[in-house]
Design a protein around this motif. Sequence first.
Motif, short mmCIF file in Angstrom:
data_model
loop_
_atom_site.label_atom_id
_atom_site.label_comp_id
_atom_site.label_asym_id
_atom_site.label_seq_id
_atom_site.Cartn_x
_atom_site.Cartn_y
_atom_site.Cartn_z
N ALA A 5 -37.77 -69.28 29.68
CA ALA A 5 -38.35 -68.80 30.93
C ALA A 5 -38.79 -67.34 30.85
CB ALA A 5 -37.36 -68.97 32.08
N LEU A 6 -38.35 -66.63 29.82
CA LEU A 6 -38.67 -65.20 29.68
C LEU A 6 -39.81 -65.02 28.67
CD1 LEU A 6 -38.06 -62.23 30.29
CD2 LEU A 6 -36.36 -62.30 28.45
N ASN A 7 -40.88 -64.38 29.10
CA ASN A 7 -42.02 -64.08 28.23
C ASN A 7 -42.16 -62.56 28.06
OD1 ASN A 7 -42.98 -66.82 27.88
ND2 ASN A 7 -43.64 -66.72 30.03
N VAL A 8 -42.25 -62.11 26.83
CA VAL A 8 -42.30 -60.68 26.52
C VAL A 8 -43.56 -60.37 25.74
CG1 VAL A 8 -41.09 -58.74 25.46
CG2 VAL A 8 -39.78 -60.68 26.37
N GLY A 9 -44.40 -59.48 26.26
CA GLY A 9 -45.55 -59.02 25.51
C GLY A 9 -45.07 -58.28 24.27
N ALA A 10 -45.56 -58.69 23.07
CA ALA A 10 -45.03 -58.14 21.83
C ALA A 10 -46.15 -57.81 20.85
CB ALA A 10 -44.07 -59.14 21.18
N ILE A 11 -45.79 -56.99 19.84
CA ILE A 11 -46.75 -56.59 18.82
C ILE A 11 -46.04 -56.53 17.47
CG2 ILE A 11 -46.33 -54.14 19.26
CD1 ILE A 11 -49.30 -53.64 18.60
N VAL A 12 -46.74 -56.99 16.42
CA VAL A 12 -46.20 -56.88 15.06
C VAL A 12 -46.49 -55.47 14.58
CG1 VAL A 12 -46.29 -57.78 12.71
CG2 VAL A 12 -46.63 -59.33 14.64
N VAL A 13 -45.46 -54.73 14.22
CA VAL A 13 -45.61 -53.31 13.89
C VAL A 13 -46.53 -53.11 12.69
CG1 VAL A 13 -44.39 -51.24 13.13
CG2 VAL A 13 -43.35 -52.75 14.84
N GLN A 14 -46.38 -53.91 11.63
CA GLN A 14 -47.13 -53.70 10.40
C GLN A 14 -48.62 -54.04 10.54
OE1 GLN A 14 -44.11 -54.87 10.59
NE2 GLN A 14 -42.86 -53.75 9.10
N THR A 15 -48.95 -55.04 11.36
CA THR A 15 -50.35 -55.48 11.46
C THR A 15 -50.99 -55.16 12.80
OG1 THR A 15 -49.75 -57.69 12.29
CG2 THR A 15 -49.83 -57.37 9.88
N GLN A 16 -50.19 -54.78 13.78
CA GLN A 16 -50.65 -54.48 15.14
C GLN A 16 -51.24 -55.71 15.84
OE1 GLN A 16 -50.34 -51.15 16.82
NE2 GLN A 16 -48.78 -51.43 15.22
N ASP A 17 -50.88 -56.88 15.39
CA ASP A 17 -51.29 -58.10 16.08
C ASP A 17 -50.40 -58.33 17.28
OD1 ASP A 17 -53.35 -58.92 14.23
OD2 ASP A 17 -51.74 -59.47 12.82
N VAL A 18 -50.99 -58.74 18.39
CA VAL A 18 -50.23 -58.94 19.62
C VAL A 18 -50.02 -60.43 19.88
CG1 VAL A 18 -51.00 -56.79 20.65
CG2 VAL A 18 -52.31 -58.88 21.04
N GLY A 19 -48.95 -60.71 20.64
CA GLY A 19 -48.63 -62.08 21.00
C GLY A 19 -47.58 -62.07 22.10
N THR A 20 -46.94 -63.22 22.30
CA THR A 20 -45.92 -63.34 23.34
C THR A 20 -44.64 -63.91 22.74
OG1 THR A 20 -47.62 -63.77 25.03
CG2 THR A 20 -45.34 -64.37 25.56
N MET A 34 -41.67 -56.34 11.39
CA MET A 34 -40.96 -56.00 12.63
C MET A 34 -41.81 -56.32 13.85
SD MET A 34 -39.54 -52.29 11.38
CE MET A 34 -38.75 -51.95 12.94
N VAL A 35 -41.12 -56.77 14.91
CA VAL A 35 -41.79 -57.07 16.18
C VAL A 35 -41.16 -56.23 17.28
CG1 VAL A 35 -42.31 -58.85 17.87
CG2 VAL A 35 -42.30 -59.42 15.43
N GLN A 36 -41.97 -55.62 18.12
CA GLN A 36 -41.47 -54.82 19.23
C GLN A 36 -42.32 -55.08 20.47
OE1 GLN A 36 -41.80 -50.81 17.72
NE2 GLN A 36 -43.93 -50.59 18.40
N THR A 37 -41.85 -54.57 21.62
CA THR A 37 -42.59 -54.79 22.87
C THR A 37 -43.90 -54.01 22.83
OG1 THR A 37 -41.37 -52.95 23.90
CG2 THR A 37 -40.51 -55.18 24.24
N SER A 38 -44.92 -54.65 23.42
CA SER A 38 -46.25 -54.02 23.44
C SER A 38 -46.46 -53.18 24.69
CB SER A 38 -47.33 -55.10 23.37
OG SER A 38 -47.27 -55.94 24.53
N GLY A 39 -45.67 -53.43 25.73
CA GLY A 39 -45.86 -52.72 26.99
C GLY A 39 -46.83 -53.42 27.91
#
Length: 283
Positions: free
Chosen positions: A178-193, A222-227
């Motif tokens: 039920a939880l969706n988090v906007g995220a980004i792959v640090v090395q490639t800067q590709d975004v996803g959820t 590494m994956v982190q939040t995109s904001g």
Amino acid sequence: MKEFFKSRGFKVLLAVLVVLLAFMIRAASSGGLATITSSFLGAIVEPFQKVTASISAGVSSFFGNILHAGDLADENQQLRDELAQLREQLADFETYRLENEELKKFLNIKEENPDLDLESALVIGRSPNDRFYSFTIDKGSNSGIALRDPVITSEGLVGVVTELSPTSATVSTILDPALNVGAIVVQTQDVGTVSGNGDLVGDGNCGMSHLPRSSQAKAGDMVQTSGLGGLFPKGLLIGEIVSLEPEDQGTTQYAVIKPYVDVTSVRNVMVIKSFSGQQELQQ
């Protein structure tokens, strides 16, 4: 009767009496009769004295052991009490040590992210029926916490507040679909959820969907939040990629993510009550 007086036994008895009589006459004349009497009586009484002394010593030893046993019992109880106190002190010391470590991490995050308004909290309960490992913390609205506030540790993102009371709150973890988090792959800067996946939760993993088919992301990235979306500040660590595979439609990829935080055993957390740009992002 005449035969008795003529017998050998009578003669021996008579000789013994004569010797004793002579001995007594000599002792009387020299004042030693009392000594002889005392010695004679002493020889008779001495065994009885030894027996009574032995009995007396035994009784004294018996009651002495009883009294000593009582002293030992008191000493043992005192030692047990002291041991219990030491255990309590050790437990308190361990609690203070862990709290001190968490406080250091808390301060480090504050220094690195001065825009974050953080509230530290302790996990006080877990739901045994929730397969996504939601838990309860000891802080609530009285501490300024609100619904949908992000929850983190020094290692990364844990989840969000989904239920609230004045003194406690329920946190749903990133393993929850039920939880969706906007995220980004640090090395490639590709975004996803990033969101939970019922097929992955058994391994403590979640997934990242909508990665571009052309993405060069790989295991270990590494994956982190995109904001994006305004729910989470940018740059919170989530986890690392374990594997990738094409999604059903074929135009995107799906990544299996291993979270940095073990949400199944986390004990101390921090709630982000506000962060810079939060209102602008949520409007």
